[in-house]
Design an enzyme around this catalytic site. Structure first.
Site, PDB file in Angstrom:
ATOM      1  N   TYR A  86       0.855  -1.188   0.000  1.00 13.40           N
ATOM      2  CA  TYR A  86       0.000   0.000   0.000  1.00 13.40           C
ATOM      3  C   TYR A  86       0.891   1.237   0.000  1.00 13.40           C
ATOM      4  CZ  TYR A  86      -4.343   2.528   0.936  1.00 13.40           C
ATOM      5  OH  TYR A  86      -5.448   3.350   0.836  1.00 13.40           O
ATOM      6  N   ARG A 234     -24.116 -15.402  -2.826  1.00 16.31           N
ATOM      7  CA  ARG A 234     -23.882 -16.035  -1.525  1.00 16.31           C
ATOM      8  C   ARG A 234     -25.123 -16.839  -1.147  1.00 16.31           C
ATOM      9  NH1 ARG A 234     -21.975 -11.341   1.204  1.00 16.31           N
ATOM     10  NH2 ARG A 234     -21.536 -10.738  -0.939  1.00 16.31           N
ATOM     11  N   GLY A 308      -9.728  -2.529  -6.446  1.00 11.15           N
ATOM     12  CA  GLY A 308      -9.626  -3.562  -7.476  1.00 11.15           C
ATOM     13  C   GLY A 308      -9.584  -4.940  -6.856  1.00 11.15           C
ATOM     14  N   PHE A 331      -9.943   7.310  -7.660  1.00  9.91           N
ATOM     15  CA  PHE A 331     -10.105   8.099  -6.443  1.00  9.91           C
ATOM     16  C   PHE A 331      -9.409   7.411  -5.280  1.00  9.91           C
ATOM     17  CE2 PHE A 331     -12.133   9.367  -2.484  1.00  9.91           C
ATOM     18  CZ  PHE A 331     -12.108  10.750  -2.608  1.00  9.91           C
ATOM     19  N   TRP A 332      -8.555   8.168  -4.594  1.00  8.10           N
ATOM     20  CA  TRP A 332      -7.927   7.734  -3.346  1.00  8.10           C
ATOM     21  C   TRP A 332      -8.126   8.855  -2.346  1.00  8.10           C
ATOM     22  CZ3 TRP A 332      -2.087   7.706  -1.893  1.00  8.10           C
ATOM     23  CH2 TRP A 332      -1.898   6.948  -0.732  1.00  8.10           C
ATOM     24  N   LYS A 394     -17.663  -9.757   9.832  1.00 10.96           N
ATOM     25  CA  LYS A 394     -18.217  -8.420   9.651  1.00 10.96           C
ATOM     26  C   LYS A 394     -17.089  -7.417   9.804  1.00 10.96           C
ATOM     27  CE  LYS A 394     -22.555  -9.787  11.911  1.00 10.96           C
ATOM     28  NZ  LYS A 394     -23.439  -9.538  13.071  1.00 10.96           N
TER      29      LYS A 394
END
Length: 401
Positions: A86, A234, A308, A331-332, A394
């Site tokens: 990252y 799912r 992505g 967009f970041w 979650k």
């Protein structure tokens, strides 16, 4: 500023009454403090390299704030940070142990336990204020931290704003808001909103059950914008569809339903959006469904990519650029923050108010208590990473107890 006359005193963590003098001034807890953190010494598999680490925070310096974290969020990008892939990375700290370590965490909410006045911090914060992070990679996966006050954003003290809501407000909802507002002026308060000529606006997105997708559904609903939402198939697909529609989604399709008969799908979606305009697509997945999303966009549509997950390249037919004037954008949120620091503060306060008003709900989440010694802390957080890796968790929020 009102004096904190009720503060008790301690020999190890000085608690002094807040008052102004010509000498050094203290407010709240300013002395050394033991803290526990989730760290890594080298990049790698999150299920292996993360561990617990206890260390001592020093006395606060001028302009620093002692923050006690209430909850610290785990986001998908955090996994990439740990893996070393990252762009934004936490500092390598040589002052917290015998070897260089990085403290994880980019998002979280905490309370101000104290600060060291410098002529500015005392004008912005008071002991007990709730704050979120205003800078990247500050190391929120720890119990306490000493942070520069300019790296913190005070948020609503409304008692209806829960720690879970505040702890998930600073990355995903702003990402959704900016993508909805900055490419097509969907925000009704935008000076450019009249460009839409009163037409009903629509947005299509994949990854619709992600934290960003859930925020986008709710913000679009609040602005009167329709949404078409794509999700992974799912076993309990109908249950997920019901949850998203309860949040405000107009239509929800699985990727399989969306791609099964592209011509029939395009015809159905044209019916749904008849009389309106579909010019914005939000993409965090990639792959074939993203190509089909682009084909649905009206003239001068925009595909905004912010992730992505499928790790597949985009394949867009040239005809969409030539005849439909399709635009592609990436967009970041970190890039946007660097150029809009003041606007960010205003936006965060607006989002906090939307949450307090019940118009923006946090994603479904699980609070994970981190207790015990460093070894137990490490075991717990590695187990959390394994659950996330397996796709059976979650949203995870860490709480040091």
């Amino acid at each position: 500023m009102q004096p904190f006359s009720q503060l008790a005193r301690s020999s190890t963590s000085p608690l002094r009454r807040h008052f102004s003098t010509s000498i050094q001034i203290h407010a709240g807890q300013t002395g050394p403090q033991s803290t526990r953190a989730v760290v890594f010494a080298s990049h790698g598999d999150p299920t292996q390299v993360l561990r617990g680490h206890s260390y001592e925070l020093p006395q606060l310096s001028k302009g620093q704030v002692r923050v006690k974290f209430e909850l610290s969020a785990i986001n998908p990008a955090d996994i990439n940070v740990i893996q070393g892939v990252y762009p934004s990375k936490p500092a390598v700290r040589k002052d917290i142990g015998p070897e260089p370590l990085s403290i994880m965490g980019n998002e979280g909410v905490g309370r101000v336990e104290g600060f060291e006045e410098d002529g500015e911090v005392e004008k912005v914060l008071k002991v007990g204020d709730r704050v979120v992070m205003g800078s990247a990679q500050l190391g929120t996966w720890q119990s306490y931290s000493n942070l520069p006050f300019k790296s913190l954003i005070p948020i609503s003290s409304n008692p209806s704003l829960t720690a879970a809501q505040a702890g998930t407000i600073s990355i995903n909802p702003p990402t959704a808001l900016r993508m909805l507002a900055d490419y097509i002026p969907l925000d009704p308060t935008s000076p450019r909103h009249n460009e839409l000529k009163g037409k009903k606006q629509w947005v299509i997105q994949n990854g619709a059950n992600s934290a960003v997708g859930i925020a986008a559904i709710q913000l679009a609903k609040a602005w009167g914008v329709g949404t078409i939402n794509l999700v992974r198939d799912r076993p309990d697909l109908e249950g997920l569809k019901g949850e998203l529609k309860a949040l405000g989604a107009d239509h929800v399709l699985s990727y399989e339903e969306f791609l099964e008969d592209p011509k029939a799908t395009r015809s159905k979606i044209k019916e749904w959006t008849s009389g309106g305009s579909l010019r914005l697509a939000l993409n965090c997945v990639g792959g074939k469904e993203t190509t089909e999303m682009c084909k649905l966009l009206d003239l001068e549509g925009v595909l905004v990519t912010y992730g992505g997950m499928a790790k597949q390249s985009l394949k867009i037919p040239p005809s969409l650029f030539i005849f439909k004037k399709l635009q592609l954008a990436g967009f970041w949120y970190s890039n946007w923050v660097e150029t809009h620091p003041e606007e960010r503060i205003t936006m965060m306060k607006s989002l906090a108010q939307l949450i307090a008003d019940g118009k923006l709900k946090e994603p479904a989440h699980e609070i994970v208590d981190l207790e015990g010694d460093d070894e137990k802390l490490g075991v717990t957080v590695r187990e959390v990473m394994k659950k996330l890796e397996d796709g059976r968790a979650k949203k995870q929020l860490l709480r040091f107890v």
